[in-house]
Design a protein around this motif. Structure first.
Motif, short mmCIF file in Angstrom:
data_model
loop_
_atom_site.label_atom_id
_atom_site.label_comp_id
_atom_site.label_asym_id
_atom_site.label_seq_id
_atom_site.Cartn_x
_atom_site.Cartn_y
_atom_site.Cartn_z
N UNK A 201 66.50 -13.95 88.03
CA UNK A 201 64.97 -14.03 88.72
C UNK A 201 64.13 -12.84 88.39
N UNK A 202 64.70 -11.69 88.63
CA UNK A 202 63.72 -10.44 88.37
C UNK A 202 63.30 -10.35 87.06
N UNK A 203 64.16 -10.52 85.91
CA UNK A 203 63.77 -10.47 84.80
C UNK A 203 62.74 -11.34 84.35
N UNK A 204 62.89 -12.64 84.99
CA UNK A 204 61.59 -13.50 84.54
C UNK A 204 60.31 -13.05 85.27
N UNK A 205 60.51 -12.61 86.60
CA UNK A 205 59.10 -12.28 87.04
C UNK A 205 58.77 -10.89 86.60
N UNK A 206 59.53 -10.25 86.05
CA UNK A 206 59.00 -8.93 85.28
C UNK A 206 58.30 -9.30 84.04
N UNK A 207 58.47 -10.46 83.25
CA UNK A 207 58.00 -10.92 82.21
C UNK A 207 56.66 -11.21 82.73
N UNK A 208 56.55 -12.16 83.83
CA UNK A 208 55.11 -12.56 84.26
C UNK A 208 54.30 -11.57 84.51
#
Length: 285
Positions: free
Chosen positions: A184-191
């Protein structure tokens, strides 16, 4: 004037790095650490070391990161190093500030989801403004220069080892929840880095380039760069259009091209950053 702008940009950089560190520390100490869920990378190692030694997390955040910061100075430069040191020291300080606050939930799934979201926002802000909290990224860059593996693949392998170690320290259920938080953190980082309004670069090859260019300017309010090319097979002169649009404009973009030339050759690719030009201009209608 230019010097003043540079100073203001530096002040803005460090304010955002501070905010990112505070957000990240809150995600760690209020959601993840109380439930023995870890993040990947150096922070994950620091969490496990703190648990095993009963020393403050902030101590290990600095100690474990220092060798990687030195590598970053040697390989990437002073600006990155100073930003990273500031972010790490801020994270260490604020993790101690948030330490006495009890966790908001004992539900492991909620803790991993909300913890992942919050630390993702914090890391995204820090990375977007030139800093880092994870020394494994620096290691991955160095290994990438000497092997055929990509940076992403190297980071994934390193984090799999770290998350596996979490299974030995905290139990395998905590390791699996840590994987959820990490994903989840990796996806939010991208956003956070790219923004919700993700940019796309489009290239259009058509015999009706002028009409398409006019339509893009009129209907999307985007400027168009015209490149002059030549067909590799026919040898005919071709006008190649290059334009940057947002993800939300893709459908309208395709539609206007099909209205003019349904045989146009179109490619659309991700763009990670856009500077200058009239990209921020809103569509006219």
């Amino acid at each position: 004037m230019a010097k003043k702008n540079r100073i203001l940009q530096q002040i803005k950089r460090y304010i955002i790095l501070l905010i990112g560190s505070i957000i990240y520390a809150a995600g760690l100490e209020i959601f993840l650490v109380p439930n023995n869920i870890i993040d990947g990378g150096v922070v994950g190692i620091a969490i496990m070391a703190s648990h095993l030694t009963h020393l403050p997390l902030g101590v290990f955040l600095i100690v474990v990161n220092m060798p990687f910061v030195y590598l970053g100075y040697k390989q990437i430069g002073m600006t990155f190093t100073l930003s990273t040191i500031f972010a790490i020291v801020s994270l260490s300080y604020w993790s101690n500030i948030f330490l006495p606050i009890p966790g908001l939930t004992n539900d492991l799934f909620l803790a991993s989801v909300f913890g992942g979201i919050i630390i993702g926002i914090g890391v995204g802000l820090i990375v977007r403004y030139g800093g880092s909290l994870d020394g494994t990224e620096i290691v991955a860059i160095l290994v990438d220069q000497r092997t055929s593996f990509s940076v992403g693949e190297i980071i994934l392998v390193i984090n799999l080892f770290i998350l596996s170690a979490a299974g030995l320290v905290f139990g395998w259920d905590r390791a699996m929840y840590s994987l959820v938080a990490y994903f989840i953190a990796s996806k939010v980082i991208d956003i956070t880095i790219e923004g919700l309004d993700e940019s796309k670069a489009a290239i259009v090859v058509s015999d009706y380039g002028e009409a398409i260019s006019d339509a893009i300017r009129a209907r999307l309010g985007r400027s168009v760069t015209v490149l002059h090319g030549e067909g590799g097979y026919t040898g005919n002169t071709k006008n190649i259009l290059y334009v940057v649009i947002t993800r939300l404009e893709i459908s309208k973009f395709k539609s206007l091209i099909e209205d003019i030339d349904e045989n146009a050759f179109v490619t659309i690719n991700d763009v990670h950053d856009v500077m200058g030009g009239s990209f921020k201009k809103k569509a006219i209608h």
